[in-house]
Enzyme design. Structure first.
Site, PDB file in Angstrom:
ATOM      1  N   ASN A 176      -2.824   0.192  -3.945  1.00 25.93           N
ATOM      2  CA  ASN A 176      -2.878  -0.906  -2.978  1.00 25.93           C
ATOM      3  C   ASN A 176      -3.212  -2.177  -3.734  1.00 25.93           C
ATOM      4  OD1 ASN A 176      -4.936  -2.729  -1.316  1.00 25.93           O
ATOM      5  ND2 ASN A 176      -3.561  -1.779   0.164  1.00 25.93           N
ATOM      6  N   TYR A 177      -2.430  -3.228  -3.501  1.00 24.27           N
ATOM      7  CA  TYR A 177      -2.747  -4.541  -4.068  1.00 24.27           C
ATOM      8  C   TYR A 177      -2.574  -5.576  -2.969  1.00 24.27           C
ATOM      9  CZ  TYR A 177      -2.867  -2.177  -8.504  1.00 24.27           C
ATOM     10  OH  TYR A 177      -3.213  -1.303  -9.520  1.00 24.27           O
ATOM     11  N   ARG A 178      -3.557  -6.454  -2.825  1.00 23.53           N
ATOM     12  CA  ARG A 178      -3.583  -7.354  -1.680  1.00 23.53           C
ATOM     13  C   ARG A 178      -4.168  -8.722  -2.051  1.00 23.53           C
ATOM     14  NH1 ARG A 178      -7.150  -3.287  -1.660  1.00 23.53           N
ATOM     15  NH2 ARG A 178      -9.379  -3.775  -1.598  1.00 23.53           N
ATOM     16  N   GLY A 219      -3.277  -6.273  17.022  1.00 30.50           N
ATOM     17  CA  GLY A 219      -1.846  -6.251  16.774  1.00 30.50           C
ATOM     18  C   GLY A 219      -1.432  -5.454  15.566  1.00 30.50           C
ATOM     19  N   SER A 220      -2.377  -4.768  14.916  1.00 36.75           N
ATOM     20  CA  SER A 220      -2.030  -3.980  13.732  1.00 36.75           C
ATOM     21  C   SER A 220      -1.111  -2.823  14.125  1.00 36.75           C
ATOM     22  CB  SER A 220      -3.284  -3.423  13.068  1.00 36.75           C
ATOM     23  OG  SER A 220      -4.053  -4.452  12.510  1.00 36.75           O
ATOM     24  N   ARG A 221      -0.321  -2.400  13.178  1.00 37.05           N
ATOM     25  CA  ARG A 221       0.632  -1.325  13.423  1.00 37.05           C
ATOM     26  C   ARG A 221      -0.001  -0.008  12.981  1.00 37.05           C
ATOM     27  NH1 ARG A 221       5.524   1.081  11.567  1.00 37.05           N
ATOM     28  NH2 ARG A 221       7.098   1.103  13.203  1.00 37.05           N
ATOM     29  N   HIS A 260      -2.346   7.096  -4.976  1.00 34.90           N
ATOM     30  CA  HIS A 260      -2.515   5.999  -4.015  1.00 34.90           C
ATOM     31  C   HIS A 260      -2.591   4.699  -4.788  1.00 34.90           C
ATOM     32  CE1 HIS A 260      -5.620   3.093  -2.547  1.00 34.90           C
ATOM     33  NE2 HIS A 260      -4.841   3.090  -1.504  1.00 34.90           N
ATOM     34  N   SER A 297       0.843  -1.190   0.000  1.00 32.06           N
ATOM     35  CA  SER A 297       0.000   0.000   0.000  1.00 32.06           C
ATOM     36  C   SER A 297       0.874   1.234   0.000  1.00 32.06           C
ATOM     37  CB  SER A 297      -0.916   0.008   1.222  1.00 32.06           C
ATOM     38  OG  SER A 297      -1.770   1.134   1.211  1.00 32.06           O
TER      39      SER A 297
END
Length: 445
Positions: free
Chosen positions: A251-253, A402-404, A249, A235
């Site tokens: 984002n590839y997921r 737990g995400s940053r 912007h 991202s």
């Protein structure tokens, strides 16, 4: 975190310089085995090839048509040529307590193509190399290598344009499983803030995250309230200083969810969109045409479908306008096959640099007035509103244990502005872009 420098016999994509902030700059145009890495689409290019690469066949009438099973190997994204730099070293951020991990310890099994490809990355993969070698055909392996190569390619391109900026490379771990690598440039010559982050995480979906997926029609069967998942993605949001240079912007997921009966659901998502402060028709046409060319390799119906999806998705409901002039967007893409969708995503990733970097080069030295800078700050306020209120990726990250948080909010600009009841004059350049944001246009016909 400590900065580790290790020399590579094969030569890497980076020559690292450590400043007081632990930043990185400069690179070599030589990648692996004396192969020159250039951006996709450049004349005379020869891209770095991944494991099992076979040239892609011509696109057909639908997604993936013309792609054969032989294309299962991941074709590596190219790095950028910067032949003016000589001596080559690689840089890696590692926890102080873990010791430096060298990509090559001299053992024959580690002196392979995977190791040489890793030498072009901003840091070593999140997943242990031994695990990646054990499952080279697994989609999680292919996607992790793709997002790492995309990250390195974009960071190199941005550093070259900025001319002296430093990328901080922050490797982080998630105690619930996995981790990521965040590369951030701030207060550069050209870019106010540019972040390119990858994440490779796994664990159990939170109830809020599962609820968000079910709201999109996903049928997810839990076992004892648990829903194991894996998510891999890249991202980026890039905010130039000059108000005539647009924000971008992408984002590839890739997602996998294992249900109670052992069945695995998978899907891809992502996109790329442009947010200019002022409308430049030529820029809009170039950006959309480049994305269309990437989509058309896999079917003529994809670009118009995903362009409309993008216009609909990036809609700021309470403002009645889009965040920008669009691009492509898709989610929950799980057909016709995993391999075919992956190759589509790969084509889209390869289009990032050629669709955007020429626009920044064109406008980075444009003159601008204080009033134009003020309008840029007001438009960035709209950007913040969308990201915090509507963006799926932001919501998923905030709902995942737990995400940053620093990486999730990396997309926000350094500066933005809100003014009470601000309205631009009629027939002004500011009113022109607002008209486009309220009524999307077809830029390629």
């Amino acid at each position: 975190m400590a900065l580790h420098l290790g020399r590579l016999s094969a030569g890497s994509c980076w020559r690292a310089a450590r400043d007081g902030r632990g930043g990185l700059c400069a690179w070599s145009g030589r990648c692996t085995a004396a192969r020159l890495c250039r951006p996709p689409g450049a004349a005379g290019t020869e891209q770095c090839r991944g494991l099992g690469h076979i040239p892609t066949a011509g696109g057909g009438p639908r997604l993936g048509t013309g792609l054969t099973a032989a294309l299962a190997g991941l074709a590596g994204l190219a790095g950028l040529a910067a032949a003016a730099f000589g001596h080559v070293e690689r840089a890696e951020m590692v926890p102080k307590s873990s010791g430096a991990r060298s990509p090559s310890s001299g053992r024959p099994e580690e002196d392979d193509e995977l190791t040489r490809r890793c030498s072009c990355f901003m840091a070593l993969p999140v997943t242990d190399l031994r695990e990646l070698r054990r499952r080279p055909s697994d989609m999680k392996t292919k996607m992790e290598l793709l997002i790492l190569e995309t990250q390195a390619q974009v960071c190199q391109a941005l550093a070259q344009v900025d001319g002296g900026a430093r990328f901080s490379v922050d490797r982080w771990e998630r105690k619930e499983g996995g981790g990521g690598i965040s590369c951030v440039l701030q207060d550069g010559h050209v870019f106010e803030k540019a972040g390119v982050s990858i994440s490779v995480v796994h664990g159990n979906l939170s109830e809020e995250a599962a609820k968000q997926m079910r709201s999109r029609g996903k049928i997810l069967k839990t076992k004892d309230g648990k829903l194991p998942f894996s998510a891999l993605g890249v991202s980026s949001v890039i905010h130039p200083k000059n108000p005539h240079a647009p924000t971008v912007h992408f984002n590839y997921r890739y997602f996998e969810v294992e249900e109670a009966d052992g069945n695995k659901q998978w899907w891809f998502g992502g996109g790329c969109d442009l947010t200019p402060t002022y409308l430049n028709q030529d820029d809009a046409v170039h950006f959309h045409r480049t994305l269309k060319e990437a989509c058309d390799q896999h079917g003529p119906d994809l670009y118009p479908k995903f362009k409309k999806w993008c216009d609909d998705y990036f809609f700021i409901v309470h403002r009645g306008e889009r965040r920008g002039i669009g691009g492509i967007f898709f989610d929950d893409l799980d057909s016709p096959s995993k391999e075919e969708v992956f190759h589509f995503v790969q084509s889209c990733a390869q289009a990032i640099v050629p669709s955007y970097v020429p626009l920044v080069k064109k406008h980075r030295d444009d003159l601008f007035t204080p009033q134009e800078k003020l309008w840029q700050q007001l438009r960035r306020g709209r950007y913040v509103e969308f990201n915090l209120l509507y963006d799926r990726g932001t919501k998923f990250g905030l709902f995942t244990p737990g995400s940053r948080i620093e990486s999730i909010l990396m997309s926000l600009p350094l500066t933005a502005r809100w003014e009470y009841m601000h309205s631009p004059p009629e027939n002004s350049k500011e009113a022109e872009i607002l008209e486009v944001l309220r009524h999307p246009r077809d830029w390629v016909h």
